[in-house]
Write a protein that holds these residues in place. Structure first.
Motif, PDB file in Angstrom:
ATOM      1  N   VAL A  13       0.854  -1.187   0.000  1.00 44.60           N
ATOM      2  CA  VAL A  13       0.000   0.000   0.000  1.00 44.60           C
ATOM      3  C   VAL A  13       0.894   1.242   0.000  1.00 44.60           C
ATOM      4  O   VAL A  13       1.772   1.375   0.854  1.00 44.60           O
ATOM      5  CB  VAL A  13      -0.920   0.024   1.245  1.00 44.60           C
ATOM      6  N   VAL A  14       0.671   2.124  -0.959  1.00 42.56           N
ATOM      7  CA  VAL A  14       1.514   3.317  -1.072  1.00 42.56           C
ATOM      8  C   VAL A  14       0.654   4.572  -1.200  1.00 42.56           C
ATOM      9  O   VAL A  14      -0.353   4.569  -1.913  1.00 42.56           O
ATOM     10  CB  VAL A  14       2.456   3.223  -2.306  1.00 42.56           C
ATOM     11  N   GLY A  15       1.045   5.620  -0.492  1.00 42.78           N
ATOM     12  CA  GLY A  15       0.457   6.946  -0.681  1.00 42.78           C
ATOM     13  C   GLY A  15       1.610   7.905  -0.950  1.00 42.78           C
ATOM     14  O   GLY A  15       2.642   7.825  -0.290  1.00 42.78           O
ATOM     15  N   LEU A  16       1.446   8.787  -1.931  1.00 39.27           N
ATOM     16  CA  LEU A  16       2.552   9.679  -2.280  1.00 39.27           C
ATOM     17  C   LEU A  16       2.274  11.120  -1.888  1.00 39.27           C
ATOM     18  O   LEU A  16       1.122  11.581  -1.897  1.00 39.27           O
ATOM     19  CB  LEU A  16       2.821   9.635  -3.786  1.00 39.27           C
ATOM     20  N   GLU A  17       3.327  11.826  -1.551  1.00 39.43           N
ATOM     21  CA  GLU A  17       3.272  13.268  -1.349  1.00 39.43           C
ATOM     22  C   GLU A  17       4.270  13.882  -2.329  1.00 39.43           C
ATOM     23  O   GLU A  17       5.463  13.650  -2.217  1.00 39.43           O
ATOM     24  CB  GLU A  17       3.634  13.612   0.093  1.00 39.43           C
ATOM     25  N   SER A 206       3.292   0.866   3.287  1.00 40.15           N
ATOM     26  CA  SER A 206       2.947  -0.132   4.301  1.00 40.15           C
ATOM     27  C   SER A 206       2.560  -1.419   3.604  1.00 40.15           C
ATOM     28  O   SER A 206       2.389  -1.439   2.384  1.00 40.15           O
ATOM     29  CB  SER A 206       1.790   0.364   5.187  1.00 40.15           C
ATOM     30  N   LEU A 215      -5.335  -0.740   7.445  1.00 37.41           N
ATOM     31  CA  LEU A 215      -4.008  -0.490   6.859  1.00 37.41           C
ATOM     32  C   LEU A 215      -2.926  -0.885   7.853  1.00 37.41           C
ATOM     33  O   LEU A 215      -3.126  -0.805   9.067  1.00 37.41           O
ATOM     34  CB  LEU A 215      -3.874   0.995   6.528  1.00 37.41           C
ATOM     35  N   GLY A 216      -1.781  -1.278   7.318  1.00 37.96           N
ATOM     36  CA  GLY A 216      -0.633  -1.562   8.174  1.00 37.96           C
ATOM     37  C   GLY A 216       0.050  -0.275   8.601  1.00 37.96           C
ATOM     38  O   GLY A 216      -0.309   0.817   8.148  1.00 37.96           O
ATOM     39  N   LYS A 218       2.727   2.565   8.611  1.00 36.63           N
ATOM     40  CA  LYS A 218       3.459   3.051   7.440  1.00 36.63           C
ATOM     41  C   LYS A 218       4.829   3.618   7.784  1.00 36.63           C
ATOM     42  O   LYS A 218       5.075   4.080   8.899  1.00 36.63           O
ATOM     43  CB  LYS A 218       2.638   4.111   6.712  1.00 36.63           C
TER      44      LYS A 218
HETATM   45  P1  ADP Z   1       0.460  11.593   8.683  1.00 33.28           P
HETATM   46  O1  ADP Z   1      -0.515  11.754   9.757  1.00 33.28           O
HETATM   47  O2  ADP Z   1       1.589  10.683   9.015  1.00 33.28           O
HETATM   48  O3  ADP Z   1       0.892  12.861   8.042  1.00 33.28           O
HETATM   49  P2  ADP Z   1      -1.536  11.260   6.639  1.00 33.28           P
HETATM   50  O4  ADP Z   1      -2.750  10.513   7.001  1.00 33.28           O
HETATM   51  O5  ADP Z   1      -1.588  12.738   6.613  1.00 33.28           O
HETATM   52  O6  ADP Z   1      -0.339  10.756   7.554  1.00 33.28           O
HETATM   53  O7  ADP Z   1      -1.050  10.743   5.219  1.00 33.28           O
HETATM   54  C1  ADP Z   1       0.128  11.162   4.645  1.00 33.28           C
HETATM   55  C2  ADP Z   1       0.377  10.293   3.414  1.00 33.28           C
HETATM   56  O8  ADP Z   1       0.569   8.938   3.794  1.00 33.28           O
HETATM   57  C3  ADP Z   1      -0.766  10.260   2.421  1.00 33.28           C
HETATM   58  O9  ADP Z   1      -0.230  10.241   1.119  1.00 33.28           O
HETATM   59  C4  ADP Z   1      -1.469   8.963   2.717  1.00 33.28           C
HETATM   60  O10 ADP Z   1      -2.099   8.426   1.571  1.00 33.28           O
HETATM   61  C5  ADP Z   1      -0.323   8.082   3.122  1.00 33.28           C
HETATM   62  N1  ADP Z   1      -0.709   7.014   4.064  1.00 33.28           N
HETATM   63  C6  ADP Z   1      -1.412   7.142   5.192  1.00 33.28           C
HETATM   64  N2  ADP Z   1      -1.536   5.945   5.817  1.00 33.28           N
HETATM   65  C7  ADP Z   1      -0.868   5.048   5.050  1.00 33.28           C
HETATM   66  C8  ADP Z   1      -0.611   3.641   5.147  1.00 33.28           C
HETATM   67  N3  ADP Z   1      -1.032   2.925   6.185  1.00 33.28           N
HETATM   68  N4  ADP Z   1       0.106   3.068   4.169  1.00 33.28           N
HETATM   69  C9  ADP Z   1       0.576   3.764   3.132  1.00 33.28           C
HETATM   70  N5  ADP Z   1       0.365   5.073   2.979  1.00 33.28           N
HETATM   71  C10 ADP Z   1      -0.346   5.714   3.922  1.00 33.28           C
END
Ligand code: ADP
Ligand code: MG
Length: 486
Positions: A13-17, A206, A215-216, A218
């Motif tokens: 699972v990937v989320g990008l910034e 994650s 979700l796992g 991250k």
């Molecule tokens: P944080 O509170 O650490 O800033 P956010 O919820 O604001 O986390 O998310 C920041 C980024 O991390 C987003 O791109 C989101 O999609 C991604 N993200 C959040 N949870 C996970 C997860 N469990 N696995 C992968 N990416 C995640």
């Protein structure tokens, strides 16, 4: 490499910034110049340094650029947005805080559609796009025990795009970043130069058991500025996390960096040590209130987007997927193609020219369509000469095209005439030569007549030689088969 069994068991699972530096000539809240590579600390005003008594003022162009991106991604454009201070100490941050948008970002939601190789589409959902200022740059010396700071970049305008955790492979993440790069360049809001850091990306990674609803934990991998490293870092992290879970260990929520030389990620700081940024509303900036009228004006000025062009190239010009994808890769290429198509109706031939000879030339000489020393008119004429059977494609691309690049003002036809390359489609010109060919090869002629029809290719080859490559293949075939029938 993970085994099939493990990739079937654990989902990535990937989320990008993604941070994109906006191509504004001044900074987000100050009039300082933003030229890349300027002498260190020459583009730094007291506002950027946050001296007492100075006030930030929002760059309206940067605001417009962010809204352009939001509109292109079908985000909701906030009628009211505001700025916050993110407080932390680091030597590259002269004010001791970064002005960003935390609670009320300029764009909410949205999506980016990826067209994958087989033509299937994937929708990547955005959480938000917000405006923020960049930090300065630390330059660490490898020889001396010292580091230097350059504040030129401090305060330059960025947009940050945050995706939902909806990416499922390294390939998808890379394709997403490539799509963003293409989009910001089409929109003219960022130069897309990854080596100079104009586009950088953090990857949140994650893993979880397939089918799991939660979700796992991250891990965030910071600041990658190449497609390749983004892909490598995600793949490495996937394997690392699966490896830990398999031996019953927990994943630590932490920030990691990718070491490109060794191909591994390494811990920078764990969540427990994580800064509490103490966000609070920026007291020196009023909220941003947008009118419908202003938003509609920005919408009306949006250029045609690459995705719409892709569809148009498929449907209107009938191009294969591969061609359409390649020709919409940059705004320069797609405009050049469309302009060429106003002068020829042979769209696929036009595409072949652009993907073949033109592309090789641009690659070799390191230039783009905007400074190609060749008019669309010339290329259209070349296409016409080939389609009318006056010259072959190989003569056009190997003999005339290089001449055209040297003499942009001369027409392809006159080059073909000067070099004596016009094909003879006149049967009366070819007939005596064809007769000679048959006369010189009596054995082959009787073999042909007794059924060895494949010899036609041999006769054609001989005729081509005699005519010095000028025989029009269609007419030549006709002349020879006619003679052989008698
Ligand atoms: P944080 O509170 O650490 O800033 P956010 O919820 O604001 O986390 O998310 C920041 C980024 O991390 C987003 O791109 C989101 O999609 C991604 N993200 C959040 N949870 C996970 C997860 N469990 N696995 C992968 N990416 C995640
Ligand atoms: Mg967050």
């Amino acid at each position: 490499m993970l085994t099939q069994e493990l990739t079937d068991k654990y989902q990535l699972v990937v989320g990008l910034e993604v941070h994109a530096q906006l191509a504004t000539s001044s900074k987000l809240f100050a009039g300082d110049a933003t030229n890349f590579g300027a002498q260190a600390n020459t583009q730094v005003s007291v506002i950027t340094l946050g001296h007492p008594g100075t006030l930030p003022k929002l760059n309206i162009r940067a605001l417009e650029f962010a809204v352009r991106m939001g509109l292109a991604c079908e985000s909701q454009i906030s009628r009211k947005s505001s700025f916050d201070r993110k407080n932390y100490f680091y030597p590259d941050l002269p004010k001791g805080y970064q002005i960003t948008q935390d609670k009320e970002p300029i764009c909410v939601g949205g999506n980016v559609i990826l067209t994958l190789e087989e033509g299937t589409e994937r929708e990547i959902v955005l959480n938000r796009i917000h405006l923020e200022e960049d930090a300065g740059k630390l330059i660490h010396s490898s020889e001396q025990e010292e580091s230097r700071v350059d504040y030129n970049r401090a305060g330059t305008a960025l947009i940050e795009l945050v995706t939902e955790p909806c990416l499922r492979s390294a390939e998808e993440a890379v394709a997403f970043l490539a799509e963003i790069r293409k989009l910001v360049m089409y929109l003219g809001i960022c130069d897309g130069n990854m080596e100079e850091g104009s586009l950088r990306c953090d990857a949140n990674v994650s893993v979880r058991l397939h089918g799991s609803a939660t979700l796992g934990k991250k891990v965030e991998i910071k600041n990658m500025n190449s497609f390749r490293n983004l892909g490598r870092a995600i793949d490495f992290e996937y394997e690392r996390q699966v490896g830990l879970l398999e031996v019953g260990q927990d994943i630590v929520s932490e920030t990691r960096t990718f070491d490109a030389d060794r191909g591994v990620t390494a811990s920078m700081r764990t969540k427990e040590e994580l800064n509490d940024y103490r966000y609070f509303p920026e007291p020196d900036l009023p909220p941003v209130i947008l009118t419908e009228e202003w938003i509609e004006k920005v919408r009306a000025e949006l250029p045609v987007l690459p995705r719409d062009l892709y569809r148009k190239f498929r449907e209107v010009y009938g191009l294969p997927r591969y061609d359409a994808a390649l020709l919409t890769e940059t705004k320069e290429a797609s405009s050049w193609f469309e302009s060429l198509c106003t002068r020829t109706a042979h769209f696929k031939a036009a595409s072949n020219w652009m993907m073949g000879p033109l592309k090789s030339y641009l690659n070799e000489s390191g230039i783009t369509y905007s400074n190609l020393p060749l008019s669309v008119e010339s290329v259209a004429q070349l296409i016409a000469l080939v389609e009318d059977g006056k010259i072959s494609f190989s003569v056009a691309s190997q003999k005339i095209f290089p001449e055209l690049l040297l003499h942009a003002d001369v027409s392809p036809l006159s080059i073909a005439q000067r070099l004596n390359l016009i094909q003879e489609s006149d049967a009366s010109f070819l007939l005596p030569m064809a007769k000679e060919v048959l006369f010189e090869n009596p054995g082959k002629v009787s073999e042909y007549k007794s059924g060895k029809k494949g010899l036609l290719g041999f006769f054609m080859g001989e005729l081509m030689k005699k005519s010095k490559g000028k025989a029009d293949p269609k007419v030549a075939t006709q002349v020879i088969t006619d003679l052989l029938m008698n």
